[in-house]
Enzyme design. Structure first.
Site, PDB file in Angstrom:
ATOM      1  N   SER A  42      43.823  46.368  44.667  1.00 51.72           N
ATOM      2  CA  SER A  42      42.385  46.090  44.590  1.00 51.72           C
ATOM      3  C   SER A  42      41.822  46.957  43.462  1.00 51.72           C
ATOM      4  CB  SER A  42      41.698  46.381  45.923  1.00 51.72           C
ATOM      5  OG  SER A  42      41.746  47.747  46.227  1.00 51.72           O
ATOM      6  N   HIS A 145      45.260  44.185  50.666  1.00 50.86           N
ATOM      7  CA  HIS A 145      46.500  44.874  51.061  1.00 50.86           C
ATOM      8  C   HIS A 145      47.261  44.147  52.156  1.00 50.86           C
ATOM      9  CE1 HIS A 145      44.700  48.903  49.471  1.00 50.86           C
ATOM     10  NE2 HIS A 145      44.978  48.026  48.521  1.00 50.86           N
ATOM     11  N   GLU A 154      40.142  48.948  54.537  1.00 48.75           N
ATOM     12  CA  GLU A 154      40.772  50.097  55.194  1.00 48.75           C
ATOM     13  C   GLU A 154      39.868  50.689  56.270  1.00 48.75           C
ATOM     14  OE1 GLU A 154      41.771  52.932  52.046  1.00 48.75           O
ATOM     15  OE2 GLU A 154      42.419  51.251  50.783  1.00 48.75           O
ATOM     16  N   GLU A 195      49.913  49.719  52.695  1.00 46.78           N
ATOM     17  CA  GLU A 195      49.860  51.185  52.799  1.00 46.78           C
ATOM     18  C   GLU A 195      50.370  51.688  54.142  1.00 46.78           C
ATOM     19  OE1 GLU A 195      45.820  52.241  51.936  1.00 46.78           O
ATOM     20  OE2 GLU A 195      46.017  51.755  49.817  1.00 46.78           O
ATOM     21  N   ASP A 231      37.143  51.995  53.820  1.00 48.63           N
ATOM     22  CA  ASP A 231      37.063  51.549  52.436  1.00 48.63           C
ATOM     23  C   ASP A 231      36.796  50.052  52.510  1.00 48.63           C
ATOM     24  OD1 ASP A 231      37.200  50.830  49.821  1.00 48.63           O
ATOM     25  OD2 ASP A 231      39.279  51.474  49.486  1.00 48.63           O
ATOM     26  N   GLU A 274      33.585  54.038  51.697  1.00 52.38           N
ATOM     27  CA  GLU A 274      33.966  53.878  50.280  1.00 52.38           C
ATOM     28  C   GLU A 274      33.669  52.451  49.812  1.00 52.38           C
ATOM     29  OE1 GLU A 274      38.050  55.146  49.625  1.00 52.38           O
ATOM     30  OE2 GLU A 274      38.294  53.615  48.067  1.00 52.38           O
ATOM     31  N   ASP A 301      34.712  54.325  44.442  1.00 47.65           N
ATOM     32  CA  ASP A 301      36.088  54.208  43.923  1.00 47.65           C
ATOM     33  C   ASP A 301      36.055  53.255  42.729  1.00 47.65           C
ATOM     34  OD1 ASP A 301      38.762  53.632  43.434  1.00 47.65           O
ATOM     35  OD2 ASP A 301      39.112  52.584  45.315  1.00 47.65           O
ATOM     36  N   LYS A 326      41.477  58.920  41.333  1.00 50.08           N
ATOM     37  CA  LYS A 326      42.822  58.360  41.176  1.00 50.08           C
ATOM     38  C   LYS A 326      43.239  58.588  39.725  1.00 50.08           C
ATOM     39  CE  LYS A 326      42.253  54.436  44.385  1.00 50.08           C
ATOM     40  NZ  LYS A 326      41.722  53.043  44.446  1.00 50.08           N
ATOM     41  N   HIS A 354      45.838  58.161  46.706  1.00 51.79           N
ATOM     42  CA  HIS A 354      47.013  57.346  46.369  1.00 51.79           C
ATOM     43  C   HIS A 354      46.556  55.963  45.887  1.00 51.79           C
ATOM     44  CE1 HIS A 354      47.188  55.268  50.615  1.00 51.79           C
ATOM     45  NE2 HIS A 354      45.960  55.305  50.149  1.00 51.79           N
ATOM     46  N   LYS A 377      43.230  60.985  50.365  1.00 57.10           N
ATOM     47  CA  LYS A 377      43.464  59.701  51.028  1.00 57.10           C
ATOM     48  C   LYS A 377      44.850  59.238  50.636  1.00 57.10           C
ATOM     49  CE  LYS A 377      41.688  55.521  49.839  1.00 57.10           C
ATOM     50  NZ  LYS A 377      40.909  54.266  49.805  1.00 57.10           N
TER      51      LYS A 377
END
Ligand SMILES: C=C(OP(=O)(O)O)C(=O)O
Ligand SMILES: [Mg+2]
Length: 400
Positions: A42, A145, A154, A195, A231, A274, A301, A326, A354, A377
């Site tokens: 994403s 994901h 998430e 994940e 998230d 997030e 993010d 990130k 990550h 995270k």
């Protein structure tokens, strides 16, 4: 001496089974550093460019490596400056942010090796302090994901009251296990997403119920405060033509999305939210932060992509009170540190993160400690996730 004598690049596997770039940096005195680029699914529209690994490696071999040989590995700004000069673009589209970040991190590790110091100490310095990040652990996930799972990408356990890193890491793993028990009690089958989070075919509303119950059970068991966060990865839900967020058959306007997220924050006492809006909608971030920023972290993010220009705009607009960091979104450790510093100077919290496609590389665990980040995270279970979590436990052990 820490002069770089060679940089080698290769393709290795990341956790989704795709190739990614790994770099080895060697110095004159035998210092050695190895690091690998992660890879997002994403991804934000404004991230530095990840090239196909074969292309990134060929381009970095031709343009970057000749500039790196002879530089001091420990002079991170020079190494990263050479990477930028070799690339010549704003977004690393010439050598690839994947080659750049792997080399940048490997150089730091080679320098730490020469010094005989752990990476977190080389990057953070002797007066780094003794704070450790709280891990945010993905326990239910969907979006990009995992197909046929939740719209929200998430659901993250946040053991904010944990007395130590190790207890926090184990609490997240216990929430992950308890979510499995609750899904089982409800007769819901659950595979895992990219994940390692459960990816059950349930509605977002049911996922809130399940995670809330899991967090409460674990809180009773461990005896410290465990909350949860999200998230939303809302850019993936956003239909720019219709200007709505699409949740299956339902849609929400930006105003309705602000209302929805604010209600979720209060109903579930969320510790962290997030990317609740599209990456171009700073205004909605500002509206939400004004409403709930005193009681939860509103984190950018895809909004900020670890980029100081986008972060500065967010600071000017009071768009968020935290940033996801990130390194591969921006391409070098120097740029990453600049983003963290700008955030901290403006009293924003940082969560070092990550990507959904990961390797066993543990650099982000060191980065989180070195930068005194409030959060990390990096999932809650699964080999490429536990690599970082276990490294964090080791660092905490080593540092006290
Ligand atoms: C880790 C994330 O996912 P990805 O790596 O797919 O961008 C995220 O969106 O925070
Ligand atoms: Mg995200």
């Amino acid at each position: 001496m820490t002069r770089i004598t060679s940089v080698s690049l290769r393709r290795i596997l990341e956790s989704r089974g795709n190739p990614t770039v790994e770099a080895d940096v060697l110095t004159e005195s035998g210092g050695f550093g190895r690091a690998a680029a992660p890879s997002g699914a994403s991804t934000g529209e404004f991230e530095a460019i990840e090239l196909p690994p074969t292309e990134a490696i060929a381009s970095a071999r031709e343009h970057a490596i000749p500039r790196l040989e002879g530089l001091f590995a420990g002079d991170q700004r020079s190494v990263d400056g050479a990477l930028r000069a070799a690339d010549g673009t704003e977004d690393f589209s010439a050598i690839g942010a994947n080659s750049a970040v792997a080399i940048s991190m490997a150089a730091a590790k080679a320098a730490a090796d020469v010094l005989g110091a752990p990476l977190y100490q080389h990057l953070g310095g002797a007066f780094r302090g003794d704070n450790f990040p709280t891990p945010l652990g993905n326990v239910i996930g969907g979006g990009e994901h995992a197909k046929e799972a939740t719209h929200i990408q998430e659901f993250l356990a946040a053991p904010v009251g944990a007395p130590s890193v190790a207890e926090a890491v184990f609490a997240n793993a216990t929430v992950h296990g308890t979510v499995a028990d609750i899904l089982d009690e409800r007769g819901v089958p659950a595979a895992k997403g990219d994940e390692g989070a459960w990816a059950p075919p349930i509605s977002d509303a049911e996922a809130f119920e399940v995670v809330e119950e899991a967090v409460e059970r674990v809180e009773d068991e461990v005896g410290f405060e465990v909350r949860f966060g999200l998230d939303v990865a809302a850019a993936e839900l956003y239909d720019a033509d219709e200007e709505v967020y699409v949740y299956g058959d339902e849609t929400k306007s930006a105003d309705e999305q602000v209302e929805y997220i604010a209600e979720l924050v209060d109903e579930y006492d969320l510790a962290y939210v997030e990317d609740p809006f599209d990456e171009n909608d700073y205004e909605a971030f500002t509206a939400l932060t004004e409403r709930v920023g005193d009681r939860t972290l509103v984190c950018g993010d895809d909004l900020f992509v670890t980029n100081v220009k986008r972060l500065q705009k967010g600071i000017d607009m009071d768009a968020a009170n935290s940033i996801l960091i990130k390194p591969n979104q921006i391409g070098t450790l120097s740029d990453t540190f600049d983003a963290v510093e700008l955030a901290h100077r403006n009293e924003m919290e940082c969560a070092i993160s990550h990507r959904s496609g990961e390797t066993e590389d543990t650099t982000i665990a060191h980065l989180a400690v070195a930068t005194d980040a409030a959060f990390i995270k990096t999932g809650s279970v699964g080999g490429e996730r536990t690599a970082k979590l276990n490294e964090l436990i080791r660092i905490a052990d080593d540092a006290v």
